[in-house]
Design an enzyme around this catalytic site. Structure first.
Site, PDB file in Angstrom:
ATOM      1  N   HIS A   1       0.904  -1.210   0.053  1.00 34.47           N
ATOM      2  CA  HIS A   1       0.149   0.060  -0.034  1.00 34.47           C
ATOM      3  C   HIS A   1       0.789   1.288   0.023  1.00 34.47           C
ATOM      4  O   HIS A   1       0.500   2.292  -0.577  1.00 34.47           O
ATOM      5  CB  HIS A   1      -0.804   0.002   1.191  1.00 34.47           C
ATOM      6  CG  HIS A   1      -2.079   0.961   1.126  1.00 34.47           C
ATOM      7  ND1 HIS A   1      -3.106   0.860   0.381  1.00 34.47           N
ATOM      8  CD2 HIS A   1      -2.014   2.222   1.799  1.00 34.47           C
ATOM      9  CE1 HIS A   1      -3.842   1.892   0.723  1.00 34.47           C
ATOM     10  NE2 HIS A   1      -3.338   2.813   1.412  1.00 34.47           N
TER      11      HIS A   1
ATOM     12  N   HIS B   1      -3.712   3.626  -3.123  1.00 32.31           N
ATOM     13  CA  HIS B   1      -2.818   2.520  -3.507  1.00 32.31           C
ATOM     14  C   HIS B   1      -2.245   2.583  -4.820  1.00 32.31           C
ATOM     15  O   HIS B   1      -3.067   3.007  -5.880  1.00 32.31           O
ATOM     16  CB  HIS B   1      -3.590   1.225  -3.471  1.00 32.31           C
ATOM     17  CG  HIS B   1      -2.679  -0.051  -3.280  1.00 32.31           C
ATOM     18  ND1 HIS B   1      -2.727  -1.111  -2.332  1.00 32.31           N
ATOM     19  CD2 HIS B   1      -1.916  -0.764  -4.262  1.00 32.31           C
ATOM     20  CE1 HIS B   1      -1.928  -1.780  -2.218  1.00 32.31           C
ATOM     21  NE2 HIS B   1      -1.142  -1.720  -3.516  1.00 32.31           N
TER      22      HIS B   1
ATOM     23  N   HIS C   1      -1.333   2.738  -8.459  1.00 33.68           N
ATOM     24  CA  HIS C   1      -1.791   1.714  -9.488  1.00 33.68           C
ATOM     25  C   HIS C   1      -1.718   2.320 -10.799  1.00 33.68           C
ATOM     26  O   HIS C   1      -1.536   3.543 -11.058  1.00 33.68           O
ATOM     27  CB  HIS C   1      -3.345   1.483  -9.321  1.00 33.68           C
ATOM     28  CG  HIS C   1      -4.233   2.344  -9.135  1.00 33.68           C
ATOM     29  ND1 HIS C   1      -4.197   3.490  -8.112  1.00 33.68           N
ATOM     30  CD2 HIS C   1      -4.908   3.038 -10.314  1.00 33.68           C
ATOM     31  CE1 HIS C   1      -4.999   4.286  -8.394  1.00 33.68           C
ATOM     32  NE2 HIS C   1      -5.514   4.269  -9.683  1.00 33.68           N
TER      33      HIS C   1
ATOM     34  N   GLU D   1       0.846  12.698 -33.438  1.00 34.20           N
ATOM     35  CA  GLU D   1       2.182  12.477 -33.510  1.00 34.20           C
ATOM     36  C   GLU D   1       2.513  11.397 -34.609  1.00 34.20           C
ATOM     37  O   GLU D   1       3.718  11.506 -35.097  1.00 34.20           O
ATOM     38  CB  GLU D   1       2.493  11.732 -32.053  1.00 34.20           C
ATOM     39  CG  GLU D   1       2.662  12.670 -30.785  1.00 34.20           C
ATOM     40  CD  GLU D   1       2.819  12.028 -29.720  1.00 34.20           C
ATOM     41  OE1 GLU D   1       3.555  10.626 -29.621  1.00 34.20           O
ATOM     42  OE2 GLU D   1       3.241  12.433 -28.542  1.00 34.20           O
TER      43      GLU D   1
ATOM     44  N   HIS E   1       7.299   5.711 -26.689  1.00 35.79           N
ATOM     45  CA  HIS E   1       8.140   6.946 -25.988  1.00 35.79           C
ATOM     46  C   HIS E   1       7.152   6.919 -24.526  1.00 35.79           C
ATOM     47  O   HIS E   1       5.899   6.628 -24.727  1.00 35.79           O
ATOM     48  CB  HIS E   1       8.555   8.065 -26.786  1.00 35.79           C
ATOM     49  CG  HIS E   1       7.466   8.707 -27.277  1.00 35.79           C
ATOM     50  ND1 HIS E   1       6.970   8.545 -28.497  1.00 35.79           N
ATOM     51  CD2 HIS E   1       6.670   9.624 -26.818  1.00 35.79           C
ATOM     52  CE1 HIS E   1       5.964   9.404 -28.858  1.00 35.79           C
ATOM     53  NE2 HIS E   1       5.511  10.042 -27.860  1.00 35.79           N
TER      54      HIS E   1
ATOM     55  N   HIS F   1       5.976   9.748 -21.858  1.00 39.52           N
ATOM     56  CA  HIS F   1       5.913  11.131 -21.130  1.00 39.52           C
ATOM     57  C   HIS F   1       5.793  10.939 -19.697  1.00 39.52           C
ATOM     58  O   HIS F   1       4.724  10.336 -19.054  1.00 39.52           O
ATOM     59  CB  HIS F   1       4.595  11.943 -21.668  1.00 39.52           C
ATOM     60  CG  HIS F   1       4.861  12.077 -23.233  1.00 39.52           C
ATOM     61  ND1 HIS F   1       5.564  13.089 -23.950  1.00 39.52           N
ATOM     62  CD2 HIS F   1       4.193  11.157 -24.082  1.00 39.52           C
ATOM     63  CE1 HIS F   1       5.152  12.955 -25.127  1.00 39.52           C
ATOM     64  NE2 HIS F   1       4.599  11.852 -25.469  1.00 39.52           N
TER      65      HIS F   1
HETATM   66 ZN    ZN Z   1      -3.795  -0.664  -0.462  1.00 42.49          ZN
HETATM   67 ZN    ZN Z   2       3.979  11.240 -27.143  1.00 41.75          ZN
END
Ligand code: ZN
Ligand code: ZN
Length: 316
Positions: free
Chosen positions: A99, A150, A152, A168, A280, A282
């Site tokens: 966590h 948490h 993620h 792009e 790529h 960012h």
């Molecule tokens: Zn958690």
């Molecule tokens: Zn990009």
């Protein structure tokens, strides 16, 4: 002194104003979120041991009979698998069972598991017939859009190619058609030659502070090889894990516990040829927000000096 700079991967226009960062509004960092200390939180649906609070899992990596990373269906998906106009599957990838884990304190081994999961879920979602593009992104802390504490990441498949990617791709395709060489190869060559914006120059990746970005303080990670994300090799994963562990330690030292977004830009599934686009990433700190000038004109003001930031973040 003010100067106009164009971000060559997306044609964003930036007014580069070195002196502007001295305005108090730009330098104040409001730290509203405390660092998490507990490794386990009773009510957290993403904590190990609380599986009954979360949705069905789609993937996991186990160590000693316990999962260390796993991916689950998003309980509140942006898109679901039934849409007619727009279709997609939305999963939440839990970065670590801890966590209190986060990119600032994760080990190289933890990042390795994370990228193995990213690749697995990406490969799985891109192979769906209805899907044109798969997006991996991460929001860290509420200011970046995260709704749960948490740590993620998220992955979402789309039956369309999102406009930012379309843009792009169009730019790099035009460059390739006009000059018969790759925009990304040229950026990589120029940055290595210029040296001062390079944070890390590795075998398979180049990490830089871009010459121009609408997001002050952005860090960009470029794949040197023209490989699709679903085909990344173990050695890519190893090098990326090293990069993330090291980069986030340096970011923490420089900016502290800062909210950020990670966006991975990959090839659309049906791109005719791979040779004009490089995957790529960012990495965007959410320290600043846009004002009316930016929203009203599409011209962005940046006060971050890329060379100075790169110097601070450079791998030793
Ligand atoms: Zn958690
Ligand atoms: Zn990009």
């Amino acid at each position: 002194m003010k100067e106009i700079r164009i971000d060559s991967v997306n044609n964003d226009m930036i007014v580069f104003a070195k002196d502007r960062s001295k305005r108090p509004i730009d330098v104040v960092i409001t730290q509203t979120e405390k660092e998490v200390s507990k490794e386990y939180e009773k009510k957290c649906p993403f904590c190990r041991g609380n599986e009954e609070l979360s949705t069905k899992e789609t993937f996991k990596i186990q160590e000693k009979n316990d999962w260390v990373v796993k991916s689950i269906y998003n309980k509140f998906p942006i898109l679901d698998g039934v849409g007619k106009e727009i279709y997609g599957i939305h999963e939440v990838m839990i970065d670590t069972y801890r966590h209190n884990g986060n990119f600032y304190n994760m080990t190289e081994e933890e990042f390795k598991n994370l990228f193995v999961m990213y690749k697995n879920r990406y490969k799985n979602l891109i192979n769906d017939n209805n899907v044109e593009y798969v997006s991996i992104f991460k929001n860290f802390l509420r200011k970046s859009g995260a709704s749960l504490e948490h740590p993620h990441s998220q992955i979402i498949s789309l039956s369309i190619i999102p406009p930012d990617i379309e843009n792009e791709i169009a730019i790099s395709k035009k460059y390739y058609m006009d000059k018969h060489k790759s925009l990304y190869d040229d950026i990589i060559k120029d940055e290595i030659q210029h040296k001062k914006r390079v944070i890390y120059n590795g075998k398979r990746f180049l990490v830089i502070v871009p010459y121009a970005s609408k997001y002050s303080g952005e860090v960009r990670i470029l794949f040197k090889e023209k490989i699709k994300f679903e085909n990344i090799k173990d050695e890519d994963i190893y090098e990326l894990s090293y990069i993330f562990m090291k980069l986030f330690k340096n970011l923490y030292r420089d900016k502290g516990y800062t909210p950020f977004n990670l966006c991975i830009h990959t090839h659309p599934k049906n791109i005719e040829q791979e040779n004009y686009f490089n995957v790529h990433m960012h990495i965007i700190p959410r320290k600043y927000s846009f004002g009316g000038f930016e929203l009203g004109t599409g011209v962005y003001v940046s006060s971050t000096n890329p060379e100075e930031l790169a110097k601070k973040l450079k791998f030793k």
